[in-house]
Design an enzyme around this catalytic site. Structure first.
Site, mmCIF file in Angstrom:
data_model
loop_
_atom_site.group_PDB
_atom_site.id
_atom_site.type_symbol
_atom_site.label_atom_id
_atom_site.label_comp_id
_atom_site.label_asym_id
_atom_site.label_seq_id
_atom_site.Cartn_x
_atom_site.Cartn_y
_atom_site.Cartn_z
ATOM 1 N N GLU A 43 34.254 43.049 43.973
ATOM 2 C CA GLU A 43 35.146 44.191 44.205
ATOM 3 C C GLU A 43 34.679 45.414 43.416
ATOM 4 O OE1 GLU A 43 39.949 45.282 43.941
ATOM 5 O OE2 GLU A 43 39.173 43.518 42.901
ATOM 6 N N LYS A 112 41.833 47.415 51.009
ATOM 7 C CA LYS A 112 42.750 46.511 50.306
ATOM 8 C C LYS A 112 44.190 46.862 50.670
ATOM 9 C CE LYS A 112 43.254 44.768 45.515
ATOM 10 N NZ LYS A 112 42.674 44.934 44.147
ATOM 11 N N CYS A 148 40.689 40.726 46.780
ATOM 12 C CA CYS A 148 41.344 40.352 45.510
ATOM 13 C C CYS A 148 42.825 40.021 45.716
ATOM 14 C CB CYS A 148 41.143 41.451 44.471
ATOM 15 S SG CYS A 148 41.459 40.898 42.767
#
Length: 552
Positions: A43, A112, A148
């Protein structure tokens, strides 16, 4: 019919803000993998994680766009693609995302969705939440790219399953916390795999970034939740995973190496090594200097420093006063000898006498009290900072979390410094780590194979030695009482009544809660230090300095 993919996991460190350096490192690894189909990076690998408000600077966004295109250019005319984490600007909004780079082009971008906004994370301050992502089509596979936090909740992964994803590739910047590797694998990743029936590639970064350290420990789970790859913790690792698809069973990953992860407390010790090592090196200090008192906190700090940097980059200083015992002098010398460090002996007696003379008129009608004790600590702080200024070594602070919780530390004295490895370690943890290190050498350690401190340092009663016959227990409850009490107040946010119900003395709890709150102004001025648990002072626990609330 059988299809095949080779996906390379690049478990790497990062340098926040060094976009050119991060990109160069990715290109270097990419060029060694001409037969892979895809090289996956963690990430925000291009920017560095966590970037904090750095990403709000327009010049950073512009450079990220340019460096991402340079990475895409690298893939032109080559078999191998890249999956790169970066920041993306779209319609005046900033996103945390990943880009698929193939044949010279940025072919796909996904953002994200779940933005963590607790503890050490504050991504809602920086980024907009992306739309629900569809899978990307890549060489016969439909790949979901949850980023994540997206896998810590079921929604995104379930959406990807419904949209036809066949493999989940999830890149992370997941910081170390005690026992977090078990939570990642057992409570998060395995749960998502069981819910979706999809194999999951979980890639994390390594290295230290200020107070936060990343332990890597990346892994791959097949669709039946069997672990087929386990990368090491704390170390860079470049690992090829081989995937095949059959009409009957879908995509699965062939078994690879299962590395054993650190047990406890080796994981804590290595976290301290990584945090200090990367902080000192990234900020270009030649080494560290610290006061070595003959007590356990400074002995443990010195041991971690030697294991992180090597003995030649650690400079210890004993600063005795008239209250310093011969036992402490001997123990400090014993530590330095076992560690192989330089040890200077600088008496603070002349400076104490100078302050006594200087303040004699103003203090003439006052009794000797804690003021004179704090003067000794501040003289030591000035001495160490003078040496730091003169020679360039960063001053390593040696206070532990128990002391910092209750303010049992002198602001501008023993709190002075640039970094602390014990900031999130309670006193009992310091004892456990010291005992462990005397019997074991950490996997990352540059220090001696044998003991790092005399046994007497661990066994003797702790003392600041700022007055005659002083012991920590004169001012504080025994650490066997204090530390679990503090854990209840800090990590668990319990009330006085809650802790009394657990068996603690009510007056003791009331006193410690008060000390905890009134010491906030000291902690705001303390140096950064390695985050170990769920509620470190600084990034996790953010209390007001002026605070009238009490739980009684």
């Amino acid at each position: 019919m059988t299809a095949k993919l080779t996906i390379t996991l690049a478990q790497l460190t990062q340098s926040v803000g060094d976009l050119r350096g991060n990109a160069d490192a990715m290109i270097g690894i990419y060029q060694t993998k001409p037969e892979s189909d895809l090289v996956v990076f963690p990430e925000l690998q291009l920017i560095g994680y966590p970037p904090e408000d750095l990403v709000l600077k327009p010049a950073v966004v512009a450079r990220a766009e340019a460096e991402l295109q340079r990475l895409a250019d690298e893939t032109a005319g080559r078999k191998t693609a890249m999956l790169v984490g970066s920041i993306f600007r779209e319609k005046d909004k900033l996103y945390n995302g990943v880009a698929l780079l193939e044949d010279g082009v940025i072919t796909q971008v996904r953002y994200k969705v779940e933005l963590p906004n607790y503890g050490t994370f504050d991504e809602k301050r920086l980024f907009a939440s992306g739309p629900m992502p569809d899978p990307v089509e890549f060489r016969g596979a439909r790949i979901g790219l949850p980023i994540c936090e997206d896998v810590w909740f079921p929604t995104v992964c379930e959406h990807l399953r419904v949209q036809g994803a066949e493999i989940l590739i999830s890149v992370h910047g997941s910081p170390y916390e005690i026992e977090k590797d078990d939570r990642r694998l057992g409570q998060v990743a395995t749960q998502r795999v069981r819910e979706t029936g999809l194999p999951l590639l979980f890639l994390n970064r390594i290295g230290g970034q200020d107070e936060v350290v990343f332990d890597g420990a990346s892994f791959i789970l097949n669709g039946n939740a069997d672990i087929v790859h386990q990368l090491p913790d704390w170390e860079e690792a470049i690992v090829d995973s081989v995937w095949t698809k059959t009409d009957a069973s879908g995509w699965s990953c062939a078994p690879g190496v299962i590395h054993k992860l650190d047990d406890h407390p080796a994981d804590i010790y290595n976290a301290m090594i990584v945090g200090l090592r990367d902080y000192v090196n990234a900020n270009h200090f030649p080494g560290v200097i610290l006061g070595l008192s003959g007590g356990i906190d400074s002995a443990l700090s010195a041991a971690v420093a030697v294991d992180a940097l090597g003995a030649d980059r650690v400079w210890c200083v004993m600063m005795p006063s008239r209250f310093t015992s011969q036992e402490s002098l001997d123990d400090a010398a014993g530590c330095a000898k076992l560690l192989g460090t330089r040890l200077d002996n600088i008496s603070i007696v002349p400076a104490v006498e100078g302050f006594d003379a200087m303040l004699e008129g103003s203090f003439a009608d006052e009794d000797v009290d804690i003021t004179e004790e704090n003067i000794q600590s501040r003289i030591r702080g000035v001495t160490l900072m003078a040496m730091s200024n003169k020679f360039g070594h960063m001053l390593l602070t040696t206070g532990n979390k128990s002391e910092m919780s209750v303010g049992y530390a002198t602001i501008y004295g023993d709190m002075a410094g640039g970094y602390s490895v014990l900031k999130d370690a309670y006193k009992l943890t310091c004892f456990k780590l010291s005992e462990w290190r005397n019997r074991n050498k950490p996997s990352l350690g540059l220090g001696p194979d044998g003991p790092v401190m005399p046994d007497n340092v661990i066994s003797k009663p702790p003392s600041a030695e700022l007055r005659e016959d002083q012991k920590d227990s004169d001012s504080l409850p025994d650490y066997e009482i204090l530390d679990p009490l503090l854990h209840g107040l800090v990590e668990e946010e319990l009330s006085v009544s809650d802790l009394v119900a657990r068996g603690f003395d009510r007056e003791t709890v009331i006193r410690i809660e008060k000390l905890l709150y009134i010491a906030e102004y000291k902690r705001r001025q303390a140096p950064p230090g390695v985050k170990l648990g769920t509620r470190n002072f600084g990034r996790d626990r953010r209390y007001p300095i002026t605070n009238a609330f009490r739980t009684i």
